[in-house]
Design a protein around this motif. Structure first.
Motif, PDB file in Angstrom:
ATOM      1  N   ILE A   1      21.993 -11.277  27.324  1.00 23.39           N
ATOM      2  CA  ILE A   1      22.159 -10.834  28.706  1.00 23.39           C
ATOM      3  C   ILE A   1      21.826 -11.950  29.702  1.00 23.39           C
ATOM      4  O   ILE A   1      22.368 -11.966  30.814  1.00 23.39           O
ATOM      5  N   LEU A   2      20.964 -12.892  29.314  1.00 21.24           N
ATOM      6  CA  LEU A   2      20.562 -13.941  30.257  1.00 21.24           C
ATOM      7  C   LEU A   2      21.736 -14.831  30.670  1.00 21.24           C
ATOM      8  O   LEU A   2      21.932 -15.075  31.874  1.00 21.24           O
ATOM      9  N   PRO A   3      22.538 -15.354  29.740  1.00 20.12           N
ATOM     10  CA  PRO A   3      23.697 -16.142  30.180  1.00 20.12           C
ATOM     11  C   PRO A   3      24.678 -15.326  31.020  1.00 20.12           C
ATOM     12  O   PRO A   3      25.274 -15.845  31.966  1.00 20.12           O
TER      13      PRO A   3
ATOM     14  N   GLY B   1      24.183 -23.101  33.777  1.00 22.42           N
ATOM     15  CA  GLY B   1      23.646 -22.108  32.863  1.00 22.42           C
ATOM     16  C   GLY B   1      22.846 -22.742  31.739  1.00 22.42           C
ATOM     17  O   GLY B   1      21.808 -22.216  31.333  1.00 22.42           O
ATOM     18  N   ILE B   2      23.318 -23.889  31.254  1.00 26.83           N
ATOM     19  CA  ILE B   2      22.583 -24.581  30.199  1.00 26.83           C
ATOM     20  C   ILE B   2      21.249 -25.110  30.730  1.00 26.83           C
ATOM     21  O   ILE B   2      20.205 -24.962  30.093  1.00 26.83           O
ATOM     22  N   ARG B   3      21.294 -25.711  31.918  1.00 31.75           N
ATOM     23  CA  ARG B   3      20.088 -26.355  32.463  1.00 31.75           C
ATOM     24  C   ARG B   3      19.044 -25.360  32.926  1.00 31.75           C
ATOM     25  O   ARG B   3      17.845 -25.538  32.661  1.00 31.75           O
ATOM     26  N   TYR B   4      19.482 -24.304  33.624  1.00 32.93           N
ATOM     27  CA  TYR B   4      18.532 -23.405  34.272  1.00 32.93           C
ATOM     28  C   TYR B   4      18.256 -22.124  33.484  1.00 32.93           C
ATOM     29  O   TYR B   4      17.307 -21.405  33.807  1.00 32.93           O
ATOM     30  N   ILE B   5      19.097 -21.816  32.498  1.00 33.29           N
ATOM     31  CA  ILE B   5      18.922 -20.550  31.781  1.00 33.29           C
ATOM     32  C   ILE B   5      18.688 -20.785  30.287  1.00 33.29           C
ATOM     33  O   ILE B   5      17.656 -20.398  29.741  1.00 33.29           O
ATOM     34  N   LEU B   6      19.645 -21.420  29.608  1.00 30.76           N
ATOM     35  CA  LEU B   6      19.558 -21.537  28.158  1.00 30.76           C
ATOM     36  C   LEU B   6      18.384 -22.412  27.713  1.00 30.76           C
ATOM     37  O   LEU B   6      17.577 -21.999  26.873  1.00 30.76           O
TER      38      LEU B   6
ATOM     39  N   VAL C   1      23.926 -12.799  33.028  1.00 27.50           N
ATOM     40  CA  VAL C   1      23.350 -12.659  34.370  1.00 27.50           C
ATOM     41  C   VAL C   1      23.520 -13.944  35.154  1.00 27.50           C
ATOM     42  O   VAL C   1      23.872 -13.934  36.342  1.00 27.50           O
ATOM     43  N   GLY C   2      23.276 -15.076  34.511  1.00 31.62           N
ATOM     44  CA  GLY C   2      23.464 -16.356  35.192  1.00 31.62           C
ATOM     45  C   GLY C   2      24.897 -16.570  35.637  1.00 31.62           C
ATOM     46  O   GLY C   2      25.147 -17.059  36.746  1.00 31.62           O
ATOM     47  N   LYS C   3      25.831 -16.174  34.792  1.00 25.76           N
ATOM     48  CA  LYS C   3      27.239 -16.308  35.170  1.00 25.76           C
ATOM     49  C   LYS C   3      27.589 -15.394  36.327  1.00 25.76           C
ATOM     50  O   LYS C   3      28.347 -15.769  37.233  1.00 25.76           O
ATOM     51  N   ALA C   4      27.023 -14.188  36.321  1.00 25.96           N
ATOM     52  CA  ALA C   4      27.281 -13.254  37.417  1.00 25.96           C
ATOM     53  C   ALA C   4      26.710 -13.775  38.732  1.00 25.96           C
ATOM     54  O   ALA C   4      27.233 -13.487  39.814  1.00 25.96           O
ATOM     55  N   LEU C   5      25.625 -14.527  38.652  1.00 26.27           N
ATOM     56  CA  LEU C   5      25.005 -15.086  39.854  1.00 26.27           C
ATOM     57  C   LEU C   5      25.638 -16.398  40.294  1.00 26.27           C
ATOM     58  O   LEU C   5      25.186 -17.010  41.261  1.00 26.27           O
ATOM     59  N   GLY C   6      26.664 -16.840  39.575  1.00 22.71           N
ATOM     60  CA  GLY C   6      27.405 -18.022  40.005  1.00 22.71           C
ATOM     61  C   GLY C   6      27.064 -19.300  39.284  1.00 22.71           C
ATOM     62  O   GLY C   6      27.527 -20.373  39.682  1.00 22.71           O
ATOM     63  N   ALA C   7      26.279 -19.238  38.229  1.00 26.29           N
ATOM     64  CA  ALA C   7      25.931 -20.451  37.492  1.00 26.29           C
ATOM     65  C   ALA C   7      27.111 -20.891  36.636  1.00 26.29           C
ATOM     66  O   ALA C   7      27.695 -20.087  35.901  1.00 26.29           O
ATOM     67  N   GLY C   8      27.481 -22.162  36.743  1.00 30.34           N
ATOM     68  CA  GLY C   8      28.529 -22.711  35.906  1.00 30.34           C
ATOM     69  C   GLY C   8      28.014 -23.005  34.508  1.00 30.34           C
ATOM     70  O   GLY C   8      26.883 -22.676  34.142  1.00 30.34           O
ATOM     71  N   ARG C   9      28.849 -23.662  33.694  1.00 29.37           N
ATOM     72  CA  ARG C   9      28.442 -23.941  32.317  1.00 29.37           C
ATOM     73  C   ARG C   9      27.230 -24.874  32.269  1.00 29.37           C
ATOM     74  O   ARG C   9      26.257 -24.593  31.579  1.00 29.37           O
ATOM     75  N   LEU C  10      27.287 -25.975  33.026  1.00 27.92           N
ATOM     76  CA  LEU C  10      26.168 -26.904  33.024  1.00 27.92           C
ATOM     77  C   LEU C  10      24.928 -26.288  33.667  1.00 27.92           C
ATOM     78  O   LEU C  10      23.804 -26.470  33.185  1.00 27.92           O
TER      79      LEU C  10
END
Length: 304
Positions: free
Chosen positions: A192-194, A207-212, A196-205
């Motif tokens: 669910i974390l990735p 999402g990797i840096r700030y979430i994964l 949620v990040g995508k829904a909040l506008g995080a791109g691939r990079l």
């Protein structure tokens, strides 16, 4: 109407509602707050940390001394503790111990840093790209199980007796462990974390840096510790076999020299110095890093 019923029906006045909400928030905060037992005075905390390892060392030396005094083995197989200490003290007083530590530790740090630069993109690719996981994942796991010393003869034939051969062995020992540790940490991130990040506008990079990566940090840290252990062991294996005046004398070559001279006290001194470096890196680098990660996640009761 009772406050509980009013909360359910949504008819409570603002004062009661605010009080109830504050109580709920306080209760949730209390659940998130770790329960830390009081450690007592600073002197007691220091004693609790220092006395157990010191006691273990004293017990080990006492058993060693007793075995030597009982003469179960001849002197050339089991030296006296005082003879080994004399070897170490001679290295200290002559200043040679600085050279031994510098040659080996700086190689290990450089090799580990290069391994980190290679292993992180590799681990991210294995964890996020299915075809890469299927194609390369088993190979990386196989390399991790392969003893690094097996690469030393090939590295010498490829590069000669120089630092490149040693760094090659260190890389092949550390990269698979770091990459697999990162993959293991990423696999444990809730899906669910990735999203949620995508829904909040995080791109691939992003999402990797700030979430994964932050979510996978505990597992990744375990991979880093294992990667350092593999790089250190790989380095010692390479220095034991690839000995040359051009390479300088590190701890591995010091151990090799003791074997060549049939000096068992020198061999034991080399083993102890290699062990001291391993324990020192754990206590000075990885233990504080692990404790800071645990504290950031509210797990201070587990940090020690």
């Amino acid at each position: 109407m009772p406050p509980e019923r009013a909360l359910i029906d949504g008819t409570a006045d603002s004062g009661v509602d605010g009080t109830a909400e504050g109580s709920v928030e306080a209760g949730l905060d209390a659940l998130d707050t770790p329960v830390v037992a009081p450690d007592g005075s600073p002197l007691r905390r220091i004693a609790a940390r220092v006395l157990p390892p010191v006691g273990a060392i004293v017990l080990f030396v006492a058993v060693w001394q007793a075995l030597w005094a009982a003469a179960f083995w001849p002197e050339f197989k089991l030296p006296a503790p005082v003879d080994v200490w004399s070897q170490i003290w001679q290295l200290v007083t002559s200043g040679k111990i600085v050279e031994l530590f510098w040659v080996s530790v700086h190689r290990a740090v450089i090799g580990f840093a290069i391994s980190l630069l290679i292993a992180v993109p590799l681990g991210l690719a294995i964890a996020n790209i299915r075809v890469v996981r299927r194609g390369i994942g088993p190979l990386v796991s196989g390399l991790q199980s392969l003893p690094s010393v097996a690469w030393v003869p090939a590295a010498i034939l490829w590069f000669g007796l120089n630092d490149r051969a040693i760094y090659w062995v260190v890389l092949l020992g550390a990269v698979p462990s770091i990459a697999n540790g990162l993959v293991s940490g990423l696999d444990q991130v809730p899906p669910i974390l990735p999203r949620v990040g995508k829904a909040l506008g995080a791109g691939r990079l992003g999402g990797i840096r700030y979430i994964l990566l932050p979510a996978a940090l505990p597992g990744f840290l375990g991979g880093l510790k294992q990667g350092w252990a593999f790089s250190w062991r790989s380095l010692m294996a390479a220095e034991l076999i690839a000995t040359s005046p051009e390479l300088g004398e590190g701890l591995g070559q010091f151990l090799h020299n003791g074997m060549s001279l049939s000096d068992i006290s020198m061999v034991f001194a080399g083993i102890i110095l290699i062990f001291v470096v391993g324990v020192g890196i754990e206590l000075l680098v990885f233990r504080p890093l692990e404790n800071s990660v645990l504290r950031a996640r509210g797990l201070t009761s587990s940090a020690h």
